[in-house]
Design a protein around this motif. Sequence first.
Motif, PDB file in Angstrom:
ATOM      1  N   TYR A  24     -43.868   2.580  11.258  1.00  0.00           N
ATOM      2  CA  TYR A  24     -43.185   2.324   9.983  1.00  0.00           C
ATOM      3  C   TYR A  24     -43.445   0.889   9.513  1.00  0.00           C
ATOM      4  CZ  TYR A  24     -39.394   1.641   6.647  1.00  0.00           C
ATOM      5  OH  TYR A  24     -38.670   1.337   5.515  1.00  0.00           O
ATOM      6  N   ILE A  28     -45.182  -0.269   6.058  1.00  0.00           N
ATOM      7  CA  ILE A  28     -44.533  -1.183   5.093  1.00  0.00           C
ATOM      8  C   ILE A  28     -45.416  -2.400   4.858  1.00  0.00           C
ATOM      9  CG2 ILE A  28     -42.579  -2.746   4.753  1.00  0.00           C
ATOM     10  CD1 ILE A  28     -41.916   0.176   4.099  1.00  0.00           C
ATOM     11  N   ARG A  32     -46.337  -3.350   1.258  1.00  0.00           N
ATOM     12  CA  ARG A  32     -45.172  -4.191   0.957  1.00  0.00           C
ATOM     13  C   ARG A  32     -45.083  -4.597  -0.513  1.00  0.00           C
ATOM     14  NH1 ARG A  32     -41.753  -6.173   4.249  1.00  0.00           N
ATOM     15  NH2 ARG A  32     -43.098  -5.860   6.069  1.00  0.00           N
ATOM     16  N   ALA A  42     -38.890  -2.695   1.225  1.00  0.00           N
ATOM     17  CA  ALA A  42     -39.850  -3.516   1.967  1.00  0.00           C
ATOM     18  C   ALA A  42     -39.201  -4.767   2.552  1.00  0.00           C
ATOM     19  CB  ALA A  42     -41.021  -3.898   1.058  1.00  0.00           C
ATOM     20  N   TRP A  99     -40.385   6.395  -1.615  1.00  0.00           N
ATOM     21  CA  TRP A  99     -41.272   5.237  -1.656  1.00  0.00           C
ATOM     22  C   TRP A  99     -42.649   5.717  -1.222  1.00  0.00           C
ATOM     23  CZ3 TRP A  99     -38.415   6.394   2.538  1.00  0.00           C
ATOM     24  CH2 TRP A  99     -39.042   6.354   3.788  1.00  0.00           C
ATOM     25  N   GLU A 101     -46.967   4.165  -0.453  1.00  0.00           N
ATOM     26  CA  GLU A 101     -48.027   3.169  -0.533  1.00  0.00           C
ATOM     27  C   GLU A 101     -48.880   3.453  -1.766  1.00  0.00           C
ATOM     28  OE1 GLU A 101     -50.605   2.841   2.882  1.00  0.00           O
ATOM     29  OE2 GLU A 101     -48.917   3.119   4.249  1.00  0.00           O
TER      30      GLU A 101
END
Length: 195
Positions: A24, A28, A32, A42, A99, A101
């Motif tokens: 995880y 992140i 971020r 983040a 959330w 990426e």
Amino acid sequence: MFAISLGADGAELRPLEPWHAEEYLAHIDRGREYIGRYIALAERATDLASARAFLQSYADKAAADSGRLYGIWQDGVLVGGVLFRTFDAASGTCEVGCWLEEAAAGRGLITRAIRLLIDWAVDERGIHRVEWIAAASNTASINVAKRLGMVRDGVLRESNPYRGVRHDMEIWSVLAPQWRELRVSGRLRPPRAQQ
């Protein structure tokens, strides 16, 4: 542990638990800046201990039946997640969130995963109202709410202080009877890029 396929593109939804803390944190760290544009997620995982503490907080919520956290893995790599930020079975309400990426954006992963969460909440747990709260400037998040057939309930003007600026927050929701009708009628808009 279980994994639920999100489609033919190899994406899976799985519980995201404290023992995933290293994975995880790496996720992140990769995302971020992108993840932190609209949400403080983040900022809650800056090292292994804080990542584990965040995941443990959701393990505790799951044990108390007040929230849950799931990761989205694409080809075996954690790329995002969805959650029941709040879950109140007694009142029949919950809030879902997400959330992702940047590299995983635009594939419909969030829409597909949230559909599964809403199906479970409505069908298995008797939830009547599912909420989605997003910064008014977060077009991608608002578009997910629209694809899910949610209705915009209103705007909480300048309600969320984040990074020194007060942001308007939009509240969207879908009620259980509406969700069932959307499924039966086939009116749920398909997620983009689902293969």
